[in-house]
Design a protein around this motif. Structure first.
Motif, PDB file in Angstrom:
ATOM      1  N   ASP A   9       0.820  -1.216   0.000  1.00  0.00           N
ATOM      2  CA  ASP A   9       0.000   0.000   0.000  1.00  0.00           C
ATOM      3  C   ASP A   9       0.855   1.267   0.000  1.00  0.00           C
ATOM      4  OD1 ASP A   9       0.964  -0.360   2.591  1.00  0.00           O
ATOM      5  OD2 ASP A   9      -0.870   0.361   3.549  1.00  0.00           O
ATOM      6  N   GLN A  10       2.178   1.116   0.116  1.00  0.00           N
ATOM      7  CA  GLN A  10       3.079   2.270   0.120  1.00  0.00           C
ATOM      8  C   GLN A  10       3.664   2.578  -1.257  1.00  0.00           C
ATOM      9  OE1 GLN A  10       5.969   2.172   3.335  1.00  0.00           O
ATOM     10  NE2 GLN A  10       4.534   1.011   4.609  1.00  0.00           N
ATOM     11  N   ILE A  11       3.248   1.852  -2.281  1.00  0.00           N
ATOM     12  CA  ILE A  11       3.760   2.099  -3.627  1.00  0.00           C
ATOM     13  C   ILE A  11       3.232   3.437  -4.138  1.00  0.00           C
ATOM     14  CG2 ILE A  11       3.721   1.352  -6.041  1.00  0.00           C
ATOM     15  CD1 ILE A  11       3.622  -1.537  -5.000  1.00  0.00           C
ATOM     16  N   ALA A  12       4.152   4.340  -4.449  1.00  0.00           N
ATOM     17  CA  ALA A  12       3.795   5.653  -4.994  1.00  0.00           C
ATOM     18  C   ALA A  12       4.422   5.885  -6.368  1.00  0.00           C
ATOM     19  CB  ALA A  12       4.243   6.762  -4.037  1.00  0.00           C
ATOM     20  N   VAL A  13       5.535   5.172  -6.654  1.00  0.00           N
ATOM     21  CA  VAL A  13       6.274   5.358  -7.897  1.00  0.00           C
ATOM     22  C   VAL A  13       6.510   3.991  -8.523  1.00  0.00           C
ATOM     23  CG1 VAL A  13       8.425   6.224  -8.908  1.00  0.00           C
ATOM     24  CG2 VAL A  13       7.461   7.360  -6.900  1.00  0.00           C
ATOM     25  N   THR A  14       6.207   3.845  -9.814  1.00  0.00           N
ATOM     26  CA  THR A  14       6.420   2.558 -10.472  1.00  0.00           C
ATOM     27  C   THR A  14       7.355   2.634 -11.673  1.00  0.00           C
ATOM     28  OG1 THR A  14       4.438   2.822 -11.821  1.00  0.00           O
ATOM     29  CG2 THR A  14       4.199   1.623  -9.729  1.00  0.00           C
TER      30      THR A  14
END
Length: 90
Positions: A9-14
């Motif tokens: 749930d902490q993914i902000a940049v892919t």
């Protein structure tokens, strides 16, 4: 049973357009592979590289997730849980 990753749930940049380890560039060093911090977008070199900047970034910031940005690789690694929670689709 493997421990699941508790940080997805902490993914902000892919993704990133950066294709260098800027920390290695500053030192005049080379790297082996590149990893993208999925919290802030920092690109660092892998643990096979001399300086291990991706791991150092995790140790300094606590940002748990990185992904490989090597061509054809889509895996994610969670430093905090020590697991590979999956891959990203293209």
């Amino acid at each position: 049973m493997a421990t699941p990753c508790r940080h997805l749930d902490q993914i902000a940049v892919t993704t990133t357009d950066t294709r260098v380890c800027e920390d290695c560039v500053k030192l005049g060093d080379d790297w082996v592979h590149l990893r993208l911090c999925m919290s802030c977008g920092h690109v660092g070199c892998c643990d096979s590289s001399k300086n291990r900047h991706a791991t150092r970034h995790f140790q300094r910031t606590g940002h748990p997730l990185v992904r490989s940005i090597e061509p054809g690789e889509h895996w994610i690694w969670c430093y905090a849980d020590g697991v590979m929670p999956g891959e990203l689709a293209d």
